[in-house]
Motif scaffolding. Structure first.
Motif, PDB file in Angstrom:
ATOM      1  N   SER A 120      37.042  52.613 -14.194  1.00 58.88           N
ATOM      2  CA  SER A 120      38.128  51.696 -13.822  1.00 58.88           C
ATOM      3  C   SER A 120      37.768  50.265 -14.173  1.00 58.88           C
ATOM      4  O   SER A 120      38.602  49.489 -14.642  1.00 58.88           O
ATOM      5  N   ARG A 121      36.505  49.915 -13.981  1.00 59.95           N
ATOM      6  CA  ARG A 121      36.071  48.547 -14.256  1.00 59.95           C
ATOM      7  C   ARG A 121      36.175  48.231 -15.754  1.00 59.95           C
ATOM      8  O   ARG A 121      36.670  47.183 -16.148  1.00 59.95           O
ATOM      9  N   ASP A 126      38.581  45.419 -17.348  1.00 60.33           N
ATOM     10  CA  ASP A 126      38.023  44.343 -18.185  1.00 60.33           C
ATOM     11  C   ASP A 126      38.705  44.304 -19.544  1.00 60.33           C
ATOM     12  O   ASP A 126      39.050  43.241 -20.059  1.00 60.33           O
ATOM     13  N   ALA A 127      38.902  45.497 -20.143  1.00 56.99           N
ATOM     14  CA  ALA A 127      39.527  45.571 -21.470  1.00 56.99           C
ATOM     15  C   ALA A 127      40.958  45.044 -21.420  1.00 56.99           C
ATOM     16  O   ALA A 127      41.412  44.342 -22.321  1.00 56.99           O
ATOM     17  N   LEU A 128      41.671  45.367 -20.330  1.00 57.38           N
ATOM     18  CA  LEU A 128      43.054  44.899 -20.189  1.00 57.38           C
ATOM     19  C   LEU A 128      43.111  43.382 -20.046  1.00 57.38           C
ATOM     20  O   LEU A 128      43.984  42.734 -20.617  1.00 57.38           O
ATOM     21  N   LYS A 167      44.897  40.263 -24.153  1.00 59.04           N
ATOM     22  CA  LYS A 167      45.784  39.181 -24.579  1.00 59.04           C
ATOM     23  C   LYS A 167      45.005  37.918 -24.935  1.00 59.04           C
ATOM     24  O   LYS A 167      45.305  37.253 -25.921  1.00 59.04           O
ATOM     25  N   SER A 168      44.010  37.598 -24.106  1.00 60.05           N
ATOM     26  CA  SER A 168      43.319  36.323 -24.307  1.00 60.05           C
ATOM     27  C   SER A 168      42.421  36.336 -25.544  1.00 60.05           C
ATOM     28  O   SER A 168      42.093  35.283 -26.087  1.00 60.05           O
ATOM     29  N   SER A 169      42.013  37.515 -26.014  1.00 61.56           N
ATOM     30  CA  SER A 169      41.080  37.571 -27.147  1.00 61.56           C
ATOM     31  C   SER A 169      41.750  37.886 -28.471  1.00 61.56           C
ATOM     32  O   SER A 169      41.077  38.063 -29.474  1.00 61.56           O
ATOM     33  N   THR A 170      43.076  38.002 -28.478  1.00 60.30           N
ATOM     34  CA  THR A 170      43.753  38.284 -29.744  1.00 60.30           C
ATOM     35  C   THR A 170      44.765  37.177 -30.050  1.00 60.30           C
ATOM     36  O   THR A 170      45.221  36.475 -29.149  1.00 60.30           O
TER      37      THR A 170
END
Ligand SMILES: [Zn+2]
Length: 201
Positions: A41-42, A46-48, A52-55
């Motif tokens: 879950s963690r 984290d991936a979610l 948005k912020s990293s693309t």
């Protein structure tokens, strides 16, 4: 009285908003996460969060790129031909065409298609930016690779009208029979397109 605690229904409701996920799949995923080690879950959370912020969108072709890069890997690659631009609807279409390894030009991602019903006009797509590129880049061919749908065809037709004055060779992806398909099972439109898009052999 709700049967399930709010954290469970909250996650199920959020997952149901995703394409292709119905209420049953959403519950199944929720209970899978509930039973799984917390690490899973963690990692997902984290991936979610960074998705948005990293693309970002490539400044040239509007394909998805990492936010640390101004232009995408295709645009940055000096080995890619500059004379040919393939116009597609979505970044996923770039991945599909790249997987064929048959195209060495560059892309332009419209990020949508014309759709009067949904209120999407030419001003909502990256058409103005495409015309700007054609003023500065030495392009000799444009491949209109929008989907063979009503909206995709209308968008391709609109682009053809916009580009026809520029003296650029404009092509549309050939539409034909699926590989391994059987002529007798092809629908009429597919067969008609396969016939009209026939090639010299
Ligand atoms: Zn790019």
């Amino acid at each position: 009285m709700p049967i399930l605690p709010a954290p469970i229904t909250n996650l199920s409701t959020a997952l149901e908003r995703l394409p292709g996920i119905g209420p049953k799949s959403a519950s199944r995923l929720t209970f899978f996460l509930l039973r799984s080690p917390e690490e899973i879950s963690r990692q997902l959370a984290d991936a979610l969060l960074v998705l948005k912020s990293s693309t970002a969108l490539c400044k040239t072709c509007f394909n998805i790129t990492s936010s640390s890069q101004e232009i995408c890997d295709v645009c940055a690659n000096p080995k890619r031909a500059t004379g040919c631009i393939c116009v597609v609807e979505e970044p996923l279409d770039v991945i599909a065409i790249e997987s064929t390894a048959a195209f060495n030009g560059r892309y332009h991602v419209l990020n949508g298609v014309l759709s009067p019903i949904e209120g999407i006009g030419p001003e909502h797509l990256r058409i103005r930016e495409l015309l700007e590129r054609l003023r500065t880049e030495p392009v000799t061919e444009i491949i209109l690779a929008t989907n063979p749908s009503m909206e995709g065809d209308a968008t391709a037709l609109y682009l053809k009208q916009q580009l026809s004055q520029l003296g650029i060779h404009i092509t549309r992806l050939a539409r034909g029979l699926p590989a391994g398909g059987d002529l007798e099972y092809a629908d009429q439109i597919t067969l008609l397109r396969a016939l009209s898009g026939r090639q010299e052999m």
